[in-house]
Structure formats: structure tokens, C-alpha cells
Scaffold this active site. Structure first.
Site, mmCIF file in Angstrom:
data_model
loop_
_atom_site.group_PDB
_atom_site.id
_atom_site.type_symbol
_atom_site.label_atom_id
_atom_site.label_comp_id
_atom_site.label_asym_id
_atom_site.label_seq_id
_atom_site.Cartn_x
_atom_site.Cartn_y
_atom_site.Cartn_z
ATOM 1 N N HIS A 227 0.651 -1.260 -0.012
ATOM 2 C CA HIS A 227 -0.093 0.073 -0.073
ATOM 3 C C HIS A 227 0.952 1.317 -0.175
ATOM 4 O O HIS A 227 0.641 2.302 -0.650
ATOM 5 C CB HIS A 227 -0.873 -0.002 1.185
ATOM 6 C CG HIS A 227 -2.110 -0.746 1.069
ATOM 7 N ND1 HIS A 227 -2.791 -1.631 1.958
ATOM 8 C CD2 HIS A 227 -2.882 -1.029 0.003
ATOM 9 C CE1 HIS A 227 -3.818 -2.114 1.593
ATOM 10 N NE2 HIS A 227 -3.991 -1.828 0.399
ATOM 11 N N CYS B 58 28.098 2.122 -32.514
ATOM 12 C CA CYS B 58 27.769 2.154 -31.492
ATOM 13 C C CYS B 58 28.873 2.976 -30.504
ATOM 14 O O CYS B 58 29.926 2.465 -30.284
ATOM 15 C CB CYS B 58 27.401 1.086 -30.475
ATOM 16 S SG CYS B 58 28.856 -0.292 -30.846
#
Length: 812
Positions: free
Chosen positions: A424, A755
Site C-alpha cells: 500500500h 555504437c
């Protein structure tokens, strides 16, 4: 009022009962039948209707009293709020003391006894008409009662459940969310208890709770009744399942994380209905459910999500509670409601939080949200401490309670010793937009009232708490009008924990998935030590490996599982976009730093040019370790179904070496072409460029590694500070190398990408590569949007130049 309006059995509840969203209503009876037809179990039971609640309050003359009591309430006056809320609950409790209602509850309970035996245990759960809507979770605002037995105690629990519509927290929550107290009505669900006190229970979300990524099911669980998981009293086990491949027929857990599970809630005797007992060490050190259970729960949750999505008319991610019955061994779905936070995020803007420096680490736990916040600590160990809390402080507690919502709302951050990402406290923190880190052991002993701390949830699943108020920055970028270039712009990624978040960015896939990060951070042991543990020399290392791999039949299985789950998480996040994973490219000095690594690595004067990359894979000194890498990647593609994964070989010096590695991969079940498997090579050695036609005959594509290629072309040690000025990708010689690589790959009809950060750092390189016709550019996530803009502008400039070149005036 006739009895059918008071009590309805789940299987009979129709379209007029539980509101869902947007004015539409859910048929619980239809859901009950649909799930049952698919082999999904829901506990039997009945509901006291919202009509019963309204009728009781009307007949008891309660509405006028309640309006007078709550009409002028100020939630900021905590003591007055508590007094009025208690009085309101007393009014509802008294009004629901009705003989006709008691009689109907007793009659329905007797029917349950006839089916399940005398004094059958039931759970009493709330369902409010304003609860579980798509813009407010109402998580934990109303009461539930477990292990209730006997008609008298059941009726009392039902009345208390009705009265909980006016808990302090529920009143405060309705004020914050604009709900009218008197238009909210509570129904009460009474269902047969699932004996999860003898097994396990937990919570499922049909998306990733932190990023909002929707292609996964997130399952959490712990031993015993589910209240501990829901309230955040324990750190649960966590599992992910990938929806698209699951629905395509593949059955594999994508990833898992073992939780602490230090206690479990079980039945109690006497006045108390439940109690907590300590979980045995043996149970703490193993998962509370099997992979088979996880996959069954994932399938059930997907079915629930589809049902509610059909009713809503749009995708509806769900928050589902489950329980396993230790008596019959079956899995049950006990609650389902719309997820209310992550599912509401819109993809029109990106927000990134970044720490500019790091201080002393006080602890780490599970991150809730993706933000960073600083503030002064306020320790809250009991409800009575809440009065001292001030706005902007950092709430630090063993665990939070739903009663604390008014304070959580004004906290800058929340830290707890217990709990997982589905409790919760986590749900409310997400809804409030407050960063939280849960499950930090002994944090209440380390943190002191008034000390400044920084709470960072910006590093993926692991959240960090640092001493001091550290500087950080927030980058907010709109992507609403983002213009994509023709060139594919991809991301470099190594950390699976940020994969879901990164996948939501507008990239074309992963151009470089670094395997080394996963081996270093998620395994931590040299692959050869797990392939051949008998060769580990130090007793301490042998014991550490034994402890790490205790849940597996052999140490090698630990490596394969961890690596496949790390790579698989990245591949799943971007599915079906391509993900190019680079095989391990540690240097010998880096491998030696892994646990037991020194037992398997030679000492080299120049590791950068030594025993690294492709040279290792078929070599006797590493062949068993490479076999484990291949087994992990084969599992990702064959068992997980993530065929978007491509494999790239780094630092391949010679053509013959390339043939040997491809052959070895085939022997380990990674046969080029099978299932569409493509094998790329890093183009990072001058020989790769010089002999690109020969390498192209073996590989499906190339990725230029600009760092190593620049280093070896210019003869500059990239790690040396004193010659750093000579390391420049814009050097004419490097530009010629890039040209030869791109044109050579295109000549051979092979994919060619790069890359590295050069195209992001230097717009002229991005333009140069676009002009050459490179297929893809892959950069770090933080550079993605900038690179998209740079490449798009470069392409536009090239088109403009071409138009000018072709104009009659220019030709003249």
C-alpha cells in the site's frame, strides 16, 4: 426491502452492481463464469450490497447526522479529523444493527457452512462505489477482516467494514481526490478463506509498476496470508513474465528476485483472528512459489485484464490479489481492480532525474518511482509520532500504514525498513508522485531526526539513500513533435533494471547490449569458476559461490539463469524491435576482478590488446565459460521466445578466428540462420575494415566500435590522460576508416551501424555518417533525443544540398 437486495452470491451478481469506469459497470457474475470456464479459480462467497448500506443509513436516520459531522471538516486538523471520523463510524455501525440484515447474513453463512463445513472461515472485504477507479486507487482506505468464523462474528465484521467508509484516511483521501462523502457507498464481500496461511499469497500487476511498461506481468508473493504483502510488512519475492511471448505459447519466467520474507501471517486462536510468526531460514532462502505457479498466475492475470479491458472499451491494466491454498494446492484470484497510477502516464514527454554527485550511502532497497528528492529525516515509529511531521520532511519508518496518508502526501520522500513494490505504501507513493525506497534493513537505526538525506530512485529497481542534500537535475523533454530521421537511432544499454523505462523512449531498438554489465552486477563470479568450481582455490571464494548458487542444481545453472534473465529482460523490453547483444568483452584484468577471477586469468602487460573478445571463445582457457554464455543466449531465444535478439562478436582480429567462433557457436546450439538468428561482428579493428569483404561473407552485419577503432587507427591509448588530446574521431584518417567501413558493408548488402557517442557529440560526424548511408546509430539513452535531432537535421541538410546541386543554376 426484500432479502435479495441485501445479499447476492458472486455468481449471480449482474451488471447493476459494481461500477467499473467511465459510467460503465462490471458484471461480477459474468467475470466469475468467464474465469471459471478458463480454469481460473475464485473463492466462493456473497456480497452485502451497497443498497443494503444506503437503506440501513436511511432507515436509521444517519444521513443528517453524518452531514452535520463532516460538512465543515478540515483534514489538516489531525486530532479533529480523528474525532469526527470515529463519531461517523459509530453512527454507521449503529445504523447497520438491523435484525433483517443480521438474518440475511446468517442465512448466507449457513449456506457456506453446508458446502464447506461448520464454522467455515471467511474473509470480509470492502468494495466502495468510488473505490478502484482509474484515477484513484483507494488502496487500503477501508477495512478488511480475515479468518472470521461464526455468524455473530461475521455480522460484526460486516458492520465494521461498512463503518470503515469513514476511516480517517478514507475521509482525507476523498477530500484530496474530490469525491463526495455522501455519494460513496460501501458493499461488503464475504468469501471463503483460501488457506494461504499454509502456503503463499501476493499481488500481481499487469504492467511494470515503476515505468508503466505494459508488456509484462509483475507477480509478487510471500508465505502466509496476503495482508503482509499488501501492507508492506515483508519484502516479497518478485517475478516478471513477458506478455507477448507468453501469449505466443512460450512459458518462461522472464526474471526473478528473492525477497526477505522474514515473517508470515497465519490463523490465530481466541479473540485474535491472525498472527505473525517468523519464517524459517530455509523458507526465506527459497522462492515461495514455483515457476509453474508464476506462469499460471500470469495467465490468470492476463485473462482478468482482457475481461476488464473489453468491458471498459480500452486497455485496462489491473491490480490483482492472489492466494495459494496449502490444503488443496490450488491458486485463487481473490481481488481485481484497475491499476491507477502507472497506466495513466502519457508518452508525450520524457522526464529524467540525474544525481550530479554521490555522498555516503546509508542504505539501498526497492525503488518506487523514478524521481530524486532531498529533505530532513522524520522518524515515525508509531501513529502518535505523526503530529510532529512537517511538510517537506523525509518520512522514515519500519513500515507505513494506510492511516498515514495525510502525512505521506506532504513528505518529500518515504523510506521504510520493510515492504515491496506492491504494498500500500508503494501504491500511494506512486499516486502522490513521491519517491520512496522500501525494504532498507535497519534504516531507522542509521537515520536520525533532522539529518539531511537524498533519496534516489533514478537508477532502476534499486533505490539509494545518501547522507546529505545532494545536487541533482531534472531533464524534461517533449516528444510530441519529435521528427524521426530515416537512419535508425538505437540505444546502448547494459543495465536490465532500466530496460523497461528506456524502452518507452522513441528508439529503434538496442544497438549494443553490454553483457559485461550483467555478469559484473548480477552474477559477480568469473564464468569459469561456475563452469569448473573445483578449480576455485580460496576457501572463502568456494563458500561464496556455494551460497550464491544454493538454489540451483549446479553453479553453471546459476550463471545461465542470471545471464539469460538479464539479457532477456532487455530483449523483452524492446520486443519486437531488434536487440543486439555483444558477447562478453572483459579484458583479463577486468575478469580477474570478478569473484575467483584471479584463478582463471593470466597477468598481461597490455590487456587492451591481449586475451580478449573472439580470441577467448574457442580457447581452452575460456571455452567452458563461453559454452555458458551460449547456453544463456539460446535460452533467451528458444525458451523465452525472444527471437528479436541478435548476437555480436567483439574484437575479432582475423577471418579464420571469425569462422572458428561461428562454428563453436553452432556447436552450442546457436546456429546462424536457425530461427532467423543473425550474427554480427564489431568493426573495431583496422583489419575488419581492410578485409571487410571477407568478413561480410561470414557475418550478417557490422557495428562500428568507434572507441577501439579510433584507438587502433591513431595509435592512441584511449585510457591515457597524457595523450587524450590525440584521441579524436574527427581525424581525417578516422573519417576515411568510417567511409571504408560503411561503403564496404553496403557494397556487400550487410547492415552497418555504429555504437558510440561520436555522432551525438559531434554533429559533423552524424552528418558525415548519414551522407555515407549508415543504417543505424546507437548512443546512450541520455543522448538519444539529441542524436535524433542532429541526424534528422543532417539528413535535411543533405537533401537541401542535393537539391541545390541538381538545380539548373548550379549546373550552369
Amino acid at each position: 426491502m426484500t432479502s435479495p437486495d441485501y445479499v447476492r452470491w458472486f455468481k449471480d451478481i449482474g451488471l447493476d452492481y459494481v461500477p467499473l469506469v467511465g459510467g460503465k459497470t462490471a458484471s461480477l457474475g459474468e467475470l466469475y463464469s468467464e474465469l471459471s470456464s478458463q480454469g481460473i479459480l475464485v473463492p466462493n462467497g456473497f456480497a452485502l450490497t451497497a443498497e443494503a448500506y444506503r437503506h440501513a443509513l436511511t432507515e436509521g436516520g444517519a444521513w443528517q447526522e453524518l452531514r452535520k459531522l463532516l460538512g465543515s471538516i478540515d483534514k489538516r486538523r489531525i486530532s479533529d479529523l480523528a474525532r469526527r471520523a470515529a463519531a461517523a463510524r459509530a453512527i454507521v455501525y449503529a445504523a447497520t444493527e438491523r435484525e433483517d440484515l443480521r438474518r440475511e447474513v446468517a442465512s448466507a453463512y449457513r449456506q457456506l457452512e453446508q458446502e464447506y463445513g461448520a464454522n467455515v472461515a471467511v474473509a470480509v472485504r470492502s468494495s466502495a462505489t468510488a473505490e478502484d477507479l482509474p484515477n484513484a486507487s483507494f488502496a487500503g482506505q477501508h477495512e478488511s477482516y480475515l479468518n472470521v468464523r461464526g455468524a455473530r462474528d461475521l455480522f460484526d465484521a460486516c458492520r465494521n467494514c461498512f463503518a470503515s467508509v469513514f476511516t480517517d484516511r478514507a475521509i482525507s483521501y476523498r477530500i484530496d481526490n474530490g469525491f463526495d462523502h455522501f455519494k460513496v457507498a460501501l458493499s461488503v464481500a464475504v468469501m471463503k478463506m483460501v488457506r494461504s496461511d499454509l502456503a503463499a499469497s501476493g499481488v500481481i500487476f499487469t504492467l511494470d509498476t515503476e515505468s508503466g511498461f505494459r508488456d509484462v506481468v509483475f507477480v509478487t508473493g510471500a508465505y502466509g496470508l496476503g495482508e503482509n504483502v499488501v501492507q508492506g510488512a515483508v519484502e516479497p519475492d518478485e517475478f516478471y513474465v513477458h506478455k507477448p511471448t507468453f501469449e505466443a505459447g512460450f512459458r518462461a519466467v522472464l526474471s526473478r528476485r528473492l525477497g526477505g520474507k522474514d515473517k508470515k501471517m497465519v490463523y490465530a486462536r481466541g479473540h485474535a483472528t491472525t498472527r505473525n510468526i517468523t519464517t524459517s531460514r530455509r523458507n526465506r532462502e527459497r522462492f515461495c512459489i514455483s515457476d509453474e505457479d508464476v506462469l499460471k498466475l500470469a495467465g490468470d492475470a492476463i485473462a482478468v485484464e482482457k475481461h476488464y479491458s473489453r468491458r471498459a472499451g480500452h486497455p485496462m491494466p489491473m491490480d490483482v490479489e492472489w492466494a495459494k491454498d496449502g490444503a488443496d494446492g490450488e491458486l485463487y484470484i481473490i481481488q481485481a481492480r484497475p491499476e491507477t497510477v502507472a497506466s495513466r502516464r502519457t508518452p508525450d514527454a520524457l522526464e529524467n532525474y540525474m544525481l550530479k554527485s554521490k555522498g555516503t550511502l546509508l542504505g539501498e532497497g526497492r525503488a518506487v518511482g523514478e524521481k530524486i528528492a532531498s529533505g530532513k529525516v522524520r522518524l515515525i515509529k508509531r501513529k502518535q509520532d505523526l503530529h510532529a511531521f512537517r511538510s517537506g520532511e523525509v518520512l522514515v519508518a519500519p513500515a507505513t500504514s494506510p492511516d498515514w496518508e495525510p502525512v505521506m502526501k506532504i513528505a518529500s520522500a518515504i523510506i521504510t525498513e520493510h515492504g515491496g513494490r506492491t504494498c500500500h505504501a508503494a501504491i500511494v507513493a506512486r499516486e502522490l508522485g513521491v519517491p520512496a525506497v522500501v525494504g532498507i534493513e535497519n534504516i531507522t537505526a542509521k537515520a536520525r531526526n533532522g539529518m539531511a538525506v537524498t533519496v534516489s530512485c533514478a537508477d532502476g529497481e534499486v533505490g539509494h539513500v545518501y547522507a546529505g542534500s545532494l545536487p541533482f537535475e531534472v531533464e524534461r523533454v517533449s516528444i510530441t513533435n519529435l521528427k524521426k530521421p530515416r537512419t535508425e537511432i538505437m540505444v546502448n544499454l547494459g543495465n536490465p533494471e532500466i530496460a523497461f523505462k528506456t524502452a518507452l523512449m522513441p528508439s529503434d531498438g538496442v544497438g549494443l547490449a553490454r553483457m559485461e554489465f550483467i555478469i559484473n552486477q548480477h552474477i559477480g563470479v568469473h564464468p569459469m569458476a561456475l563452469a569448473m568450481p573445483e578449480r576455485i582455490k580460496a576457501p572463502r571464494d568456494r563458500q561464496a559461490v556455494k551460497q550464491l548458487t544454493r538454489l540451483h542444481k549446479k553453479p553453471a545453472d546459476f550463471f545461465v539463469e542470471r545471464l539469460s534473465e538479464g539479457v532477456g529482460t532487455i530483449a523483452a523490453a524492446f520486443y519486437p524491435r531488434p536487440v543486439i547483444v555483444r558477447l562478453s568483452d572483459f579484458k583479463t584484468n577486468e575478469y580477474a576482478n570478478l569473484k575467483a577471477g584471479a584463478d582463471f586469468e593470466p597477468k598481461e602487460e597490455n590487456p587492451m590488446l591481449g586475451f580478449r573478445g573472439a580470441a577467448r571463445y574457442a580457447h581452452p582457457a575460456y571455452a567452458p565459460g563461453f559454452a555458458l554464455e551460449c547456453a544463456a543466449l539460446r535460452r533467451v531465444r528458444d525458451e523465452m521466445g525472444l527471437t528479436n535478439l541478435k548476437i555480436m562478436i567483439p574484437f575479432c582480429r582475423r577471418v579464420e578466428e571469425a569462422r572458428k567462433v561461428i562454428q563453436t557457436m553452432g556447436q552450442h546450439g546457436l546456429q546462424q540462420g536457425d530461427g532467423g538468428l543473425e550474427i554480427y561482428v564489431m568493426c573495431e579493428i583496422p583489419n575488419n575494415v581492410i578485409l571487410i569483404d571477407q568478413f561480410a561473407a561470414l557475418f550478417d552485419g557490422f557495428s562500428i566500435g568507434s572507441n577501439d577503432l579510433t584507438q587502433l587507427t591513431l595509435g592512441v591509448d584511449r585510457d591515457s590522460d597524457i595523450v587524450a588530446f590525440d584521441f579524436d574521431e574527427r581525424d581525417p584518417g578516422m573519417l576515411e576508416m568510417l567511409k571504408l567501413a560503411v561503403t564496404g558493408a553496403r557494397r556487400n548488402k550487410r547492415h552497418i551501424g555504429i555504437c558510440g557517442e561520436a555522432p551525438a557529440n559531434y554533429p559533423e560526424i552524424a552528418r558525415y555518417l548519414a551522407q555515407l548511408g549508415i543504417d543505424s546509430i546507437s548512443v546512450n539513452p541520455s543522448s538519444l533525443l539529441r542524436t535524433i535531432a542532429v541526424v534528422h537535421d543532417a539528413e535535411q541538410a543533405i537533401e537541401t544540398d542535393n537539391v541545390v546541386e541538381a538545380s539548373p543554376a548550379r549546373r550552369a
